[in-house]
Scaffold this motif. Sequence first.
Motif, PDB file in Angstrom:
ATOM      1  N   UNK A  32       0.828  -0.875   0.246  1.00  0.00           N
ATOM      2  CA  UNK A  32       0.051  -0.173  -0.403  1.00  0.00           C
ATOM      3  C   UNK A  32       0.604   1.511  -0.125  1.00  0.00           C
ATOM      4  N   UNK A  33       1.920   1.253  -1.264  1.00  0.00           N
ATOM      5  CA  UNK A  33       2.614   2.558  -1.389  1.00  0.00           C
ATOM      6  C   UNK A  33       2.229   3.779  -1.402  1.00  0.00           C
ATOM      7  N   UNK A  34       0.475   4.200  -1.307  1.00  0.00           N
ATOM      8  CA  UNK A  34      -0.148   5.103  -1.830  1.00  0.00           C
ATOM      9  C   UNK A  34      -1.429   5.451  -0.520  1.00  0.00           C
ATOM     10  N   UNK A  35      -0.774   4.615   0.483  1.00  0.00           N
ATOM     11  CA  UNK A  35      -1.780   4.657   1.794  1.00  0.00           C
ATOM     12  C   UNK A  35      -2.895   4.828   1.130  1.00  0.00           C
ATOM     13  N   UNK A  36      -3.563   3.815  -0.070  1.00  0.00           N
ATOM     14  CA  UNK A  36      -5.082   3.699   0.646  1.00  0.00           C
ATOM     15  C   UNK A  36      -5.601   2.896   1.247  1.00  0.00           C
ATOM     16  N   UNK A  37      -4.814   2.273   2.505  1.00  0.00           N
ATOM     17  CA  UNK A  37      -6.122   1.507   2.885  1.00  0.00           C
ATOM     18  C   UNK A  37      -5.440   2.187   4.565  1.00  0.00           C
ATOM     19  N   UNK A 226     -11.276  -4.068  -6.633  1.00  0.00           N
ATOM     20  CA  UNK A 226     -10.878  -2.847  -7.563  1.00  0.00           C
ATOM     21  C   UNK A 226      -9.653  -2.941  -7.562  1.00  0.00           C
ATOM     22  N   UNK A 227      -9.631  -2.644  -5.500  1.00  0.00           N
ATOM     23  CA  UNK A 227      -8.364  -2.281  -4.751  1.00  0.00           C
ATOM     24  C   UNK A 227      -7.343  -3.365  -4.850  1.00  0.00           C
ATOM     25  N   UNK A 228      -8.267  -4.306  -4.751  1.00  0.00           N
ATOM     26  CA  UNK A 228      -7.391  -6.113  -4.543  1.00  0.00           C
ATOM     27  C   UNK A 228      -6.367  -5.750  -5.633  1.00  0.00           C
ATOM     28  N   UNK A 229      -7.309  -6.272  -7.273  1.00  0.00           N
ATOM     29  CA  UNK A 229      -6.671  -6.257  -8.446  1.00  0.00           C
ATOM     30  C   UNK A 229      -5.791  -4.825  -8.812  1.00  0.00           C
ATOM     31  N   UNK A 230      -5.255  -3.840  -7.989  1.00  0.00           N
ATOM     32  CA  UNK A 230      -4.887  -2.418  -8.581  1.00  0.00           C
ATOM     33  C   UNK A 230      -3.248  -2.848  -7.745  1.00  0.00           C
ATOM     34  N   UNK A 231      -3.961  -2.987  -6.500  1.00  0.00           N
ATOM     35  CA  UNK A 231      -2.160  -3.096  -5.061  1.00  0.00           C
ATOM     36  C   UNK A 231      -2.323  -4.783  -5.292  1.00  0.00           C
ATOM     37  N   UNK A 233      -0.107  -8.030  -5.420  1.00  0.00           N
ATOM     38  CA  UNK A 233       0.270  -9.392  -6.417  1.00  0.00           C
ATOM     39  C   UNK A 233      -0.498 -10.002  -6.647  1.00  0.00           C
ATOM     40  N   UNK A 234      -0.043 -10.824  -8.221  1.00  0.00           N
ATOM     41  CA  UNK A 234      -1.970 -12.148  -8.764  1.00  0.00           C
ATOM     42  C   UNK A 234      -0.962 -13.410  -7.256  1.00  0.00           C
ATOM     43  N   UNK A 235       0.042 -13.530  -6.768  1.00  0.00           N
ATOM     44  CA  UNK A 235      -0.421 -14.490  -5.940  1.00  0.00           C
ATOM     45  C   UNK A 235      -1.199 -14.584  -5.147  1.00  0.00           C
ATOM     46  N   UNK A 236      -0.745 -13.234  -4.294  1.00  0.00           N
ATOM     47  CA  UNK A 236      -1.921 -13.367  -3.058  1.00  0.00           C
ATOM     48  C   UNK A 236      -3.349 -12.587  -3.253  1.00  0.00           C
ATOM     49  N   UNK A 237      -3.901 -12.668  -4.341  1.00  0.00           N
ATOM     50  CA  UNK A 237      -5.113 -11.753  -4.602  1.00  0.00           C
ATOM     51  C   UNK A 237      -5.846 -12.672  -4.243  1.00  0.00           C
ATOM     52  N   UNK A 238      -6.010 -14.448  -4.481  1.00  0.00           N
ATOM     53  CA  UNK A 238      -6.519 -15.313  -3.442  1.00  0.00           C
ATOM     54  C   UNK A 238      -7.062 -15.279  -1.900  1.00  0.00           C
ATOM     55  N   UNK A 239      -5.768 -14.979  -0.733  1.00  0.00           N
ATOM     56  CA  UNK A 239      -5.707 -14.378   0.573  1.00  0.00           C
ATOM     57  C   UNK A 239      -5.776 -13.485   0.656  1.00  0.00           C
ATOM     58  N   UNK A 240      -6.059 -12.311  -0.338  1.00  0.00           N
ATOM     59  CA  UNK A 240      -6.818 -11.085   0.101  1.00  0.00           C
ATOM     60  C   UNK A 240      -7.533 -10.940  -0.045  1.00  0.00           C
ATOM     61  N   UNK A 241      -8.356 -11.338  -0.888  1.00  0.00           N
ATOM     62  CA  UNK A 241     -10.281 -11.816  -1.363  1.00  0.00           C
ATOM     63  C   UNK A 241     -10.609 -12.427   0.465  1.00  0.00           C
TER      64      UNK A 241
END
Length: 272
Positions: A32-37, A226-231, A233-241
């Motif tokens: 989260x380099x842009x401090x969106x979360x 949309x936030x997960x898609x942008x921020x 990595x593909x490998x971690x998207x399932x875990x983040x979801x």
Amino acid sequence: MLTKILNLAIRISPRLSRALVRTWYQMLVVLDRKREITFMNYGYANLDPGARGLALTNGEGDNRYCIQLYNHLATAVDLKGKNVVEVGSGRGGGASYIASYLKPQSMRGIDLSDKAVDFCNTHYSTEGLSFTQGDAEHLPLGDATVDAVVNLESSHCYGSMDRFLSEVHRVLRPGGYFLFSDHRDQGKIELLRQQLKHAGLNVVKETDITANVVRALELDNDRKAELIERRCPRLLRGRMAEFAAMKGTRTYLSFASGSSRYLSFVLQKTGG
């Protein structure tokens, strides 16, 4: 398969659970380099169609549902002029909301992750608001020094709920409030109630807000996707979801089916 192994390990080892949560928060600093979360709770939606929406400013609308969960919990008592602590303050959005809108004398966030604390102390500059690294089971606070403790969607990760509650009781002044909200599997709710009772905290109010949380998850799903898609990595998207309880995930379905319940409590310390 890896997710199943991690979930099993977390259930078996509270210590591992705490370590994984801390690692996850540290990772967010990189992602989260842009401090969106700035909020990471599941959110709260008012189910009354005639209810007036919460008035927000400064671009806070993106986090409306997460803010509404804090508002539901923290406005249960009047915090104006009080010394308030949030245990498990995460990315600091909730503590900042309380400090800005509910006007406590002081608002202190405590979190296990030093990187999360560094993020908060850099990102927020509200008067009376501060952040400190600390363990929920060994709070860096003196006895009877706090008017209210806030703890939202954090306790399910702790190694010892009993130890945490003992610490809450210790730091609260007589008459002080514990504003607490979290989820539990249906079969563990009675255990939670017994833990609260044995901690010497009087239950002023208990509310089941599962339906409010489910509706918030549904309304906020597209923004999170949309936030997960942008921020992420593909490998971690399932875990983040799964972490964000996106629609269709095991976590979301556990709430929607009622196998997990989300409760909020107003508790008060009585006596000395």
